[in-house]
Design a protein around this motif. Structure first.
Motif, short mmCIF file in Angstrom:
data_model
loop_
_atom_site.label_atom_id
_atom_site.label_comp_id
_atom_site.label_asym_id
_atom_site.label_seq_id
_atom_site.Cartn_x
_atom_site.Cartn_y
_atom_site.Cartn_z
N VAL A 1 0.88 -1.16 0.00
CA VAL A 1 0.00 0.00 0.00
C VAL A 1 0.91 1.21 0.00
O VAL A 1 1.83 1.29 0.81
N GLU A 2 0.67 2.15 -0.91
CA GLU A 2 1.57 3.30 -1.08
C GLU A 2 0.93 4.60 -0.61
O GLU A 2 -0.28 4.75 -0.67
N ALA A 3 1.81 5.52 -0.19
CA ALA A 3 1.40 6.89 0.11
C ALA A 3 2.58 7.80 -0.20
O ALA A 3 3.74 7.41 -0.03
N GLU A 4 2.29 9.01 -0.70
CA GLU A 4 3.36 9.98 -1.01
C GLU A 4 3.89 10.65 0.24
O GLU A 4 5.08 10.98 0.30
N THR A 5 3.02 10.92 1.19
CA THR A 5 3.40 11.65 2.41
C THR A 5 2.76 10.98 3.62
O THR A 5 1.77 10.26 3.48
N PRO A 6 3.28 11.26 4.83
CA PRO A 6 2.64 10.72 6.03
C PRO A 6 1.16 11.13 6.15
O PRO A 6 0.33 10.28 6.48
N PRO A 7 0.79 12.40 5.87
CA PRO A 7 -0.65 12.71 5.92
C PRO A 7 -1.45 11.88 4.92
O PRO A 7 -2.58 11.49 5.19
N GLY A 8 -0.86 11.58 3.77
CA GLY A 8 -1.53 10.73 2.79
C GLY A 8 -1.70 9.31 3.27
O GLY A 8 -2.60 8.60 2.85
N ALA A 9 -0.84 8.89 4.16
CA ALA A 9 -0.92 7.54 4.70
C ALA A 9 -2.08 7.38 5.65
O ALA A 9 -2.54 6.27 5.90
N GLN A 10 -2.59 8.47 6.19
CA GLN A 10 -3.73 8.37 7.11
C GLN A 10 -4.92 7.73 6.41
O GLN A 10 -5.64 6.95 7.00
N PHE A 11 -5.11 8.04 5.12
CA PHE A 11 -6.17 7.39 4.37
C PHE A 11 -5.92 5.89 4.32
O PHE A 11 -6.82 5.10 4.52
N SER A 12 -4.67 5.52 4.10
CA SER A 12 -4.34 4.11 4.02
C SER A 12 -4.55 3.39 5.35
O SER A 12 -4.84 2.22 5.39
N MET A 13 -4.41 4.12 6.44
CA MET A 13 -4.57 3.51 7.75
C MET A 13 -6.02 3.14 8.04
O MET A 13 -6.30 2.45 9.00
N ASP A 14 -6.96 3.61 7.21
CA ASP A 14 -8.36 3.20 7.37
C ASP A 14 -8.55 1.74 6.98
O ASP A 14 -9.54 1.13 7.35
N ARG A 15 -7.62 1.22 6.24
CA ARG A 15 -7.67 -0.18 5.84
C ARG A 15 -7.15 -1.03 6.99
O ARG A 15 -6.70 -0.50 7.99
N PRO A 16 -7.17 -2.36 6.83
CA PRO A 16 -6.57 -3.18 7.88
C PRO A 16 -5.13 -2.77 8.17
O PRO A 16 -4.41 -2.36 7.27
N ARG A 17 -4.74 -2.86 9.41
CA ARG A 17 -3.42 -2.43 9.85
C ARG A 17 -2.31 -3.15 9.08
O ARG A 17 -2.33 -4.37 8.96
N PRO A 18 -1.32 -2.39 8.56
CA PRO A 18 -0.23 -3.05 7.85
C PRO A 18 0.69 -3.81 8.81
O PRO A 18 0.80 -3.47 9.98
N SER A 19 1.35 -4.82 8.27
CA SER A 19 2.32 -5.58 9.05
C SER A 19 3.58 -4.76 9.28
O SER A 19 4.22 -4.86 10.32
N VAL A 20 3.95 -3.96 8.26
CA VAL A 20 5.19 -3.17 8.28
C VAL A 20 4.91 -1.80 7.68
O VAL A 20 4.18 -1.69 6.70
N VAL A 21 5.50 -0.75 8.28
CA VAL A 21 5.44 0.59 7.71
C VAL A 21 6.87 1.01 7.41
O VAL A 21 7.74 0.96 8.28
#
Length: 66
Positions: free
Chosen positions: A37-57
């Protein structure tokens, strides 16, 4: 009868502003069965965090805008 539980796939949240680097990481890891799962910036990753929790960041801290 013993019940088996399917293992959860490994998920990587990769934060990097460079689309080429994100593509490279995806092309290397997805054939190994890792969900990227990709994000350009940490604030952009907040959207990704709505999905199931990643194993690794993984964050490229030298290149991400703060």
């Amino acid at each position: 009868m013993q019940e088996t539980i399917a293992p959860r796939p490994c998920t990587l949240l990769y934060i990097d502003p460079d689309p080429g680097t994100r593509l490279l990481v995806r092309k290397v890891l997805e054939p190994e069965g890792i969900v990227v799962v990709e994000a350009e910036t940490p604030p952009g990753a907040q959207f990704s965090m709505d999905r199931p929790r990643p194993s690794v960041v993984l964050v490229d801290v030298d290149r991400v805008d703060r």
